[in-house]
Design a protein around this motif. Structure first.
Motif, PDB file in Angstrom:
ATOM      1  N   PHE A   1     -25.815 -13.656 -22.395  1.00 60.42           N
ATOM      2  CA  PHE A   1     -25.824 -14.747 -23.467  1.00 60.42           C
ATOM      3  C   PHE A   1     -24.282 -15.129 -23.897  1.00 60.42           C
ATOM      4  O   PHE A   1     -23.358 -14.499 -23.623  1.00 60.42           O
ATOM      5  CB  PHE A   1     -26.358 -13.769 -24.753  1.00 60.42           C
ATOM      6  N   ARG A   2     -24.321 -16.175 -24.229  1.00 63.19           N
ATOM      7  CA  ARG A   2     -22.993 -16.793 -24.459  1.00 63.19           C
ATOM      8  C   ARG A   2     -22.268 -15.935 -25.630  1.00 63.19           C
ATOM      9  O   ARG A   2     -23.074 -15.486 -26.514  1.00 63.19           O
ATOM     10  CB  ARG A   2     -23.164 -18.284 -25.002  1.00 63.19           C
TER      11      ARG A   2
ATOM     12  N   ASP B   1     -34.813 -16.625 -13.820  1.00 64.28           N
ATOM     13  CA  ASP B   1     -33.881 -15.933 -14.767  1.00 64.28           C
ATOM     14  C   ASP B   1     -33.929 -14.478 -14.677  1.00 64.28           C
ATOM     15  O   ASP B   1     -32.807 -13.873 -14.884  1.00 64.28           O
ATOM     16  CB  ASP B   1     -34.294 -16.301 -16.179  1.00 64.28           C
ATOM     17  N   PHE B   2     -35.180 -13.870 -14.430  1.00 60.79           N
ATOM     18  CA  PHE B   2     -35.391 -12.540 -14.380  1.00 60.79           C
ATOM     19  C   PHE B   2     -34.221 -12.047 -13.237  1.00 60.79           C
ATOM     20  O   PHE B   2     -33.830 -10.878 -13.172  1.00 60.79           O
ATOM     21  CB  PHE B   2     -36.930 -12.074 -14.250  1.00 60.79           C
ATOM     22  N   LYS B   3     -34.534 -12.637 -12.093  1.00 61.86           N
ATOM     23  CA  LYS B   3     -33.738 -12.250 -10.821  1.00 61.86           C
ATOM     24  C   LYS B   3     -32.434 -12.292 -11.019  1.00 61.86           C
ATOM     25  O   LYS B   3     -31.623 -11.450 -10.625  1.00 61.86           O
ATOM     26  CB  LYS B   3     -34.397 -13.127  -9.497  1.00 61.86           C
ATOM     27  N   GLN B   4     -31.923 -13.229 -11.642  1.00 56.07           N
ATOM     28  CA  GLN B   4     -30.734 -13.582 -11.836  1.00 56.07           C
ATOM     29  C   GLN B   4     -30.224 -12.386 -12.689  1.00 56.07           C
ATOM     30  O   GLN B   4     -28.830 -11.955 -12.312  1.00 56.07           O
ATOM     31  CB  GLN B   4     -30.539 -15.012 -12.508  1.00 56.07           C
ATOM     32  N   GLY B   5     -30.645 -12.013 -13.722  1.00 51.08           N
ATOM     33  CA  GLY B   5     -30.196 -11.033 -14.390  1.00 51.08           C
ATOM     34  C   GLY B   5     -30.189  -9.568 -13.856  1.00 51.08           C
ATOM     35  O   GLY B   5     -28.852  -8.914 -13.966  1.00 51.08           O
ATOM     36  N   ILE B   6     -31.013  -9.380 -13.001  1.00 50.84           N
ATOM     37  CA  ILE B   6     -30.830  -8.009 -12.358  1.00 50.84           C
ATOM     38  C   ILE B   6     -29.683  -8.165 -11.086  1.00 50.84           C
ATOM     39  O   ILE B   6     -29.106  -7.141 -11.125  1.00 50.84           O
ATOM     40  CB  ILE B   6     -32.271  -7.593 -11.617  1.00 50.84           C
ATOM     41  N   HIS B   7     -29.812  -9.094 -10.658  1.00 50.80           N
ATOM     42  CA  HIS B   7     -28.611  -9.390  -9.539  1.00 50.80           C
ATOM     43  C   HIS B   7     -27.287  -9.239  -9.800  1.00 50.80           C
ATOM     44  O   HIS B   7     -26.318  -8.684  -9.441  1.00 50.80           O
ATOM     45  CB  HIS B   7     -29.007 -10.703  -8.667  1.00 50.80           C
ATOM     46  N   GLU B   8     -26.993  -9.998 -11.044  1.00 44.04           N
ATOM     47  CA  GLU B   8     -25.678  -9.833 -11.703  1.00 44.04           C
ATOM     48  C   GLU B   8     -25.227  -8.562 -12.267  1.00 44.04           C
ATOM     49  O   GLU B   8     -24.329  -8.129 -12.278  1.00 44.04           O
ATOM     50  CB  GLU B   8     -25.865 -10.703 -13.036  1.00 44.04           C
ATOM     51  N   PHE B   9     -26.379  -7.883 -12.768  1.00 42.22           N
ATOM     52  CA  PHE B   9     -25.787  -6.329 -13.254  1.00 42.22           C
ATOM     53  C   PHE B   9     -25.713  -5.672 -11.746  1.00 42.22           C
ATOM     54  O   PHE B   9     -24.870  -4.911 -11.957  1.00 42.22           O
ATOM     55  CB  PHE B   9     -27.115  -5.904 -14.108  1.00 42.22           C
ATOM     56  N   ASP B  10     -26.332  -5.650 -10.851  1.00 46.30           N
ATOM     57  CA  ASP B  10     -26.131  -4.959  -9.714  1.00 46.30           C
ATOM     58  C   ASP B  10     -24.923  -5.315  -8.957  1.00 46.30           C
ATOM     59  O   ASP B  10     -23.864  -4.551  -8.557  1.00 46.30           O
ATOM     60  CB  ASP B  10     -27.347  -5.451  -8.731  1.00 46.30           C
ATOM     61  N   TYR B  11     -24.444  -6.514  -9.030  1.00 43.89           N
ATOM     62  CA  TYR B  11     -23.289  -7.160  -8.772  1.00 43.89           C
ATOM     63  C   TYR B  11     -22.025  -6.723  -9.340  1.00 43.89           C
ATOM     64  O   TYR B  11     -21.145  -6.165  -8.791  1.00 43.89           O
ATOM     65  CB  TYR B  11     -23.173  -8.800  -8.664  1.00 43.89           C
TER      66      TYR B  11
ATOM     67  N   ASN C   1     -34.165  -4.912 -22.263  1.00 44.04           N
ATOM     68  CA  ASN C   1     -33.688  -6.209 -22.957  1.00 44.04           C
ATOM     69  C   ASN C   1     -32.950  -7.090 -22.381  1.00 44.04           C
ATOM     70  O   ASN C   1     -32.910  -8.317 -22.351  1.00 44.04           O
ATOM     71  CB  ASN C   1     -33.134  -5.656 -24.410  1.00 44.04           C
ATOM     72  N   ALA C   2     -31.774  -6.524 -21.792  1.00 44.23           N
ATOM     73  CA  ALA C   2     -30.660  -7.413 -21.184  1.00 44.23           C
ATOM     74  C   ALA C   2     -31.139  -7.975 -19.774  1.00 44.23           C
ATOM     75  O   ALA C   2     -30.664  -8.952 -19.365  1.00 44.23           O
ATOM     76  CB  ALA C   2     -29.495  -6.339 -20.585  1.00 44.23           C
ATOM     77  N   LEU C   3     -32.341  -7.815 -19.357  1.00 45.01           N
ATOM     78  CA  LEU C   3     -32.832  -8.292 -18.026  1.00 45.01           C
ATOM     79  C   LEU C   3     -34.144  -9.093 -18.418  1.00 45.01           C
ATOM     80  O   LEU C   3     -34.274 -10.304 -17.774  1.00 45.01           O
ATOM     81  CB  LEU C   3     -33.197  -7.330 -17.066  1.00 45.01           C
ATOM     82  N   ILE C   4     -35.069  -8.674 -19.358  1.00 42.56           N
ATOM     83  CA  ILE C   4     -36.151  -9.497 -19.529  1.00 42.56           C
ATOM     84  C   ILE C   4     -36.247 -10.413 -20.723  1.00 42.56           C
ATOM     85  O   ILE C   4     -37.157 -11.263 -21.037  1.00 42.56           O
ATOM     86  CB  ILE C   4     -37.353  -8.088 -19.671  1.00 42.56           C
ATOM     87  N   ALA C   5     -35.299 -10.247 -21.767  1.00 44.81           N
ATOM     88  CA  ALA C   5     -35.496 -10.990 -22.746  1.00 44.81           C
ATOM     89  C   ALA C   5     -35.469 -12.457 -22.942  1.00 44.81           C
ATOM     90  O   ALA C   5     -36.446 -13.394 -23.193  1.00 44.81           O
ATOM     91  CB  ALA C   5     -34.525 -10.427 -23.955  1.00 44.81           C
ATOM     92  N   ALA C   6     -34.432 -12.729 -22.087  1.00 39.03           N
ATOM     93  CA  ALA C   6     -34.085 -14.319 -21.741  1.00 39.03           C
ATOM     94  C   ALA C   6     -34.981 -14.789 -20.983  1.00 39.03           C
ATOM     95  O   ALA C   6     -34.983 -16.024 -20.544  1.00 39.03           O
ATOM     96  CB  ALA C   6     -32.724 -14.577 -21.546  1.00 39.03           C
ATOM     97  N   ALA C   7     -35.854 -14.038 -20.163  1.00 45.23           N
ATOM     98  CA  ALA C   7     -36.726 -14.572 -19.200  1.00 45.23           C
ATOM     99  C   ALA C   7     -38.061 -15.150 -19.389  1.00 45.23           C
ATOM    100  O   ALA C   7     -38.724 -15.835 -18.680  1.00 45.23           O
ATOM    101  CB  ALA C   7     -36.822 -13.541 -17.979  1.00 45.23           C
ATOM    102  N   PHE C   8     -38.327 -14.863 -20.744  1.00 40.78           N
ATOM    103  CA  PHE C   8     -39.658 -15.283 -21.567  1.00 40.78           C
ATOM    104  C   PHE C   8     -39.649 -16.138 -22.489  1.00 40.78           C
ATOM    105  O   PHE C   8     -38.560 -16.006 -23.300  1.00 40.78           O
ATOM    106  CB  PHE C   8     -40.456 -13.717 -21.724  1.00 40.78           C
ATOM    107  N   SER C   9     -40.287 -17.150 -22.424  1.00 42.68           N
ATOM    108  CA  SER C   9     -40.563 -17.809 -23.509  1.00 42.68           C
ATOM    109  C   SER C   9     -41.997 -17.948 -24.148  1.00 42.68           C
ATOM    110  O   SER C   9     -43.053 -17.341 -23.210  1.00 42.68           O
ATOM    111  CB  SER C   9     -40.320 -19.471 -23.243  1.00 42.68           C
ATOM    112  N   TYR C  10     -42.238 -18.150 -25.343  1.00 44.53           N
ATOM    113  CA  TYR C  10     -43.771 -17.947 -25.744  1.00 44.53           C
ATOM    114  C   TYR C  10     -44.122 -19.687 -26.417  1.00 44.53           C
ATOM    115  O   TYR C  10     -43.198 -20.208 -27.056  1.00 44.53           O
ATOM    116  CB  TYR C  10     -43.789 -17.093 -27.072  1.00 44.53           C
TER     117      TYR C  10
END
Length: 397
Positions: free
Chosen positions: A227-228, A21-31, A260-269
């Motif tokens: 996010f949707r 999920d972290f990687k996907q966020g970075i690559h989508e912003f880069d794209y 926040n845009a890259l890392i928030a959704a990549a973590f659960s607690y």
């Protein structure tokens, strides 16, 4: 996050990073940026989540490190970044680190008057590049996004007075220094696309006003993630491009500083129920986690949660209150109304908790929790739970 994760393999309370999920966020912003700007940089905001493993992974996935203090600069270098892969912002730079970063080729954005004075101490036989931060009053440029009638910033140099003009003139007067960048970071509650279009248009006006010949525009952070029903990375990139195209500045390198845009959704607690108390009006579910971990500002009124029960119960309970492990009465996270009864050992997953949680978790009663990383190679521990040994390691007792 719980998909593919065996909850028996983790010791709660803990955070779990989903690397994909972290990687996907970075690559989508880069794209998204690459669709408009051949030259662009995604700078991971280290302050948003400064876990060393995350900082290092951001570099592996193609990010620069955006840092705002000497400590963060030292951390980024220790995590494998070269000085030329660092964006150095903020007013908390020391003189020595500031000069080292400028001479080492980092992207350094001038924030304070003292930094301008320090520039004069650079070797006169060198050639050095810096940027400058422009103060942005949201009320002036995008009133719909403002928090009140005067949503000014205490950061950067203000162009509504003569401060910005004087700062530019002072930098231009230093022969060995060239002003090549403009930094305009501001965030809004709504994170609207229109705000970025307007703030970039404001920056473009300032660039032309002072005849600045720049290499880059640093737009900063504050974006929504994946996010949707939220703006997409492509919508932000398009807005930035349209504003620069109208101003004839599309050749600038664009820098963004998402956290926040890259890392928030990549973590659960994850936390477990360790005790059940049945009171006359409700049932108290005490967990081994804490609100300190998932909501250090104590301002959230709801969380994205998923409950993992050891077994389904046919009994429905009118009110169950999920509480944390501290001795604070207000360490209560959420309520379950007219839902299945929970029992000791059941697990609660809090989703989208990667931003400003690990960085702000206090050392109160319970020390830093474990952190795991989930990748195609499986689950691994990337930070063990802190104990008294780690807590006192730099202390004299």
């Amino acid at each position: 996050m719980s998909e593919g994760l065996n909850l028996l393999n983790i010791q709660s309370p803990c955070f779990v990073l989903n690397e994909q999920d972290f990687k996907q966020g970075i690559h989508e912003f880069d794209y998204a940026l690459n669709n408009h700007f051949p030259h662009h940089i995604v700078g991971y905001s280290v302050k948003t989540n400064s876990l060393p493993y995350v900082v290092a992974k951001a570099r592996d996935f193609g990010c620069f490190a955006e840092v705002v203090s000497d400590d963060e600069l030292e951390l980024a270098l220790a995590c494998g970044y070269g000085m030329k892969e660092i964006v150095f912002n903020g007013p908390m730079k020391s003189k020595s680190q500031f000069l080292e970063a400028v001479m080492g080729g980092a992207i350094v954005n001038i924030e304070t008057h003292r930094e301008i004075a320090w520039l004069k101490e650079l070797p006169i036989d060198g050639h050095y590049k810096v940027g400058i931060r422009l103060s942005v009053n949201i009320s002036d440029i995008s009133p719909e996004d403002a928090d009140g009638d005067n949503d000014f910033s205490r950061f950067g140099f203000n162009d509504s007075t003569d401060e910005f003009a004087q700062a530019v003139a002072a930098i231009r007067a230093i022969p060995q220094v060239c002003l090549v960048g403009l930094h305009i970071h501001r965030t809004t509650h709504g994170r609207s696309v229109q705000f970025y279009r307007r703030s970039v248009a404001y920056a473009a006006n300032v660039i032309w006003k002072y005849g600045l010949c720049l290499d880059y525009l640093d737009v900063g952070g504050g974006y929504y993630g994946i996010f949707r029903n939220a703006p997409t990375f492509n919508e932000y990139a398009t807005a930035i491009y349209e504003a620069l195209d109208e101003a004839g500045l599309i050749d600038l390198t664009i820098i963004v500083e998402p956290g926040n845009a890259l890392i928030a959704a990549a973590f659960s607690y994850y936390s477990r129920i360790i005790d059940v108390k049945r009171l006359p009006d409700c049932t108290i579910l005490t967990t081994d986690g804490s609100r300190n971990d998932v909501d250090p500002f104590f301002h959230k009124d709801r969380y994205m949660t998923e409950i993992h029960r050891k077994k389904e119960s046919a009994k429905v309970v009118p009110l169950q209150i999920v509480a944390g492990a501290t001795c604070l009465e207000y360490d209560q996270l959420f309520r379950l109304e007219n839902q299945q009864e929970m029992e000791v050992g059941d697990v609660i997953e809090y989703k989208n908790v990667g931003a400003y949680t690990l960085s702000l978790t206090p050392m109160f009663i319970n020390y830093f929790p474990r952190v795991y990383s989930l990748s195609s190679d499986g689950l691994k521990l990337v930070r063990d739970k802190w104990t008294a040994k780690e807590y006192i390691q730099k202390s004299n007792i």
